[in-house]
Design a protein around this motif. Sequence first.
Motif, short mmCIF file in Angstrom:
data_model
loop_
_atom_site.label_atom_id
_atom_site.label_comp_id
_atom_site.label_asym_id
_atom_site.label_seq_id
_atom_site.Cartn_x
_atom_site.Cartn_y
_atom_site.Cartn_z
N ILE A 220 0.84 -1.20 0.00
CA ILE A 220 0.00 0.00 0.00
C ILE A 220 0.88 1.24 0.00
CG2 ILE A 220 -1.76 1.29 1.30
CD1 ILE A 220 -2.75 -1.35 0.02
N ASP A 221 1.90 1.26 0.81
CA ASP A 221 2.91 2.30 0.78
C ASP A 221 4.23 1.70 1.26
OD1 ASP A 221 3.08 2.46 3.62
OD2 ASP A 221 1.68 4.12 3.72
N GLU A 222 5.21 2.54 1.50
CA GLU A 222 6.55 2.06 1.81
C GLU A 222 6.61 1.05 2.95
OE1 GLU A 222 10.87 3.85 3.23
OE2 GLU A 222 9.27 5.22 2.65
N ASN A 223 5.82 1.26 4.01
CA ASN A 223 5.88 0.39 5.18
C ASN A 223 4.60 -0.37 5.47
OD1 ASN A 223 8.57 0.99 5.99
ND2 ASN A 223 7.86 2.97 6.72
N LEU A 224 3.67 -0.40 4.54
CA LEU A 224 2.39 -1.06 4.79
C LEU A 224 2.03 -2.00 3.65
CD1 LEU A 224 -0.16 -1.42 6.53
CD2 LEU A 224 -1.14 0.56 5.33
N SER A 225 1.79 -3.26 4.02
CA SER A 225 1.32 -4.27 3.06
C SER A 225 0.03 -4.87 3.60
CB SER A 225 2.36 -5.38 2.88
OG SER A 225 3.56 -4.87 2.38
N VAL A 226 -0.77 -5.44 2.69
CA VAL A 226 -2.07 -5.98 3.06
C VAL A 226 -2.20 -7.41 2.56
CG1 VAL A 226 -4.56 -5.66 2.82
CG2 VAL A 226 -3.09 -3.68 2.92
N LEU A 227 -2.79 -8.25 3.41
CA LEU A 227 -3.17 -9.62 3.05
C LEU A 227 -4.69 -9.68 3.16
CD1 LEU A 227 -2.55 -12.57 2.35
CD2 LEU A 227 -2.30 -12.99 4.80
N VAL A 228 -5.36 -9.78 2.02
CA VAL A 228 -6.83 -9.71 2.02
C VAL A 228 -7.47 -11.08 1.96
CG1 VAL A 228 -6.73 -7.46 0.86
CG2 VAL A 228 -7.09 -9.52 -0.50
N GLY A 229 -8.72 -11.14 2.41
CA GLY A 229 -9.53 -12.33 2.24
C GLY A 229 -10.08 -12.36 0.82
N SER A 230 -10.75 -13.43 0.47
CA SER A 230 -11.35 -13.54 -0.85
C SER A 230 -12.31 -12.37 -1.06
CB SER A 230 -12.10 -14.86 -0.97
OG SER A 230 -12.74 -14.94 -2.21
N TYR A 231 -12.20 -11.67 -2.17
CA TYR A 231 -13.03 -10.49 -2.39
C TYR A 231 -13.88 -10.57 -3.65
CZ TYR A 231 -9.28 -9.22 -5.62
OH TYR A 231 -8.37 -9.22 -6.63
N LEU A 232 -13.71 -11.60 -4.44
CA LEU A 232 -14.49 -11.71 -5.67
C LEU A 232 -15.71 -12.60 -5.50
CD1 LEU A 232 -11.56 -12.01 -8.22
CD2 LEU A 232 -12.94 -10.00 -7.67
N ALA A 233 -15.68 -13.50 -4.55
CA ALA A 233 -16.80 -14.42 -4.33
C ALA A 233 -16.75 -14.95 -2.91
CB ALA A 233 -16.72 -15.59 -5.32
N VAL A 234 -17.89 -15.39 -2.43
CA VAL A 234 -17.94 -16.04 -1.12
C VAL A 234 -17.43 -17.47 -1.33
CG1 VAL A 234 -19.40 -16.81 0.76
CG2 VAL A 234 -19.86 -14.62 -0.35
N ARG A 235 -16.35 -17.82 -0.63
CA ARG A 235 -15.73 -19.12 -0.80
C ARG A 235 -15.55 -19.77 0.56
NH1 ARG A 235 -10.60 -17.28 -4.32
NH2 ARG A 235 -11.12 -18.51 -6.11
N PRO A 236 -16.48 -20.61 0.96
CA PRO A 236 -16.36 -21.24 2.28
C PRO A 236 -15.13 -22.15 2.37
CG PRO A 236 -18.45 -21.80 1.23
CD PRO A 236 -17.65 -21.01 0.24
N VAL A 237 -14.45 -22.07 3.49
CA VAL A 237 -13.31 -22.92 3.75
C VAL A 237 -13.16 -23.04 5.26
CG1 VAL A 237 -11.61 -21.06 3.70
CG2 VAL A 237 -10.88 -23.38 3.17
N THR A 238 -12.71 -24.18 5.72
CA THR A 238 -12.48 -24.39 7.14
C THR A 238 -11.00 -24.20 7.42
OG1 THR A 238 -14.29 -25.96 7.25
CG2 THR A 238 -12.68 -26.02 9.04
N ILE A 239 -10.69 -23.39 8.42
CA ILE A 239 -9.30 -23.15 8.79
C ILE A 239 -9.06 -23.75 10.17
CG2 ILE A 239 -7.56 -21.42 9.25
CD1 ILE A 239 -9.03 -19.52 7.52
#
Length: 157
Positions: free
Chosen positions: A93-112
Motif C-alpha cells: 500500500i505504501d513504503e511500510n504497509l502491506s495488506v493480506l486480504v480475504g477472498s473479495y471476488l466471491a464467497v468461498r467457504p473454507v475451514t481453517i
Amino acid sequence: MSNAPQTANSPARCRSVVVLGATEGSGCTTLAVNLAAELSRLQNRHCILGEQSVAFGRLANLLRISPHLTLYDLVSEPDLLDAELMRTALTKIDENLSVLVGSYLAVRPVTITHEIAFKVLAWTLELAETVIVAARHNFDEDDSEFASHAQPFVLGA
C-alpha cells in the motif's frame, strides 16, 4: 511438525494486534486499517494488515486493490505456504504497509484449523515488525483462541 517460523511469541521482534468488532458494521475493519496505517507511519517499520475473514473479505474493496492471491489461496493449500508465497500474496500500500486480504471476488467457504491460522500468522510475523488483524464479526471459540495470541493487546470496536 510445521516448517513455519517460530517467532509469533517473541514480543521483542514484533507485535500482533487483533481488532475485534462486536457486530457487523461496528467499525472493526476501519479501525484496523487506520491503526495499521498510523503504526507503519509513526514507527517507520513494516506493518502487515490482514483480515481474518477468509470466505469474503472487505479490505480489497475498501482499499480499492485487486490482489492476485488472497488469504483464501494461502489456506487452501497450507503445505505450499512459505515466505515467498506469503510475500507474493501481500499487496504493498505504501513504503511500510502491506495488506493480506480475504477472498473479495466471491464467497468461498473454507475451514481453517488452528494450525493453519497460526502458520499464516507466523509467516506474517516473520515478514513484518507489526501485524494488525481485522477479526471476523461472528467471533467464535476458534477466533477467541487466535485472538488470545495477540501481543500486546486486543482492541474492542
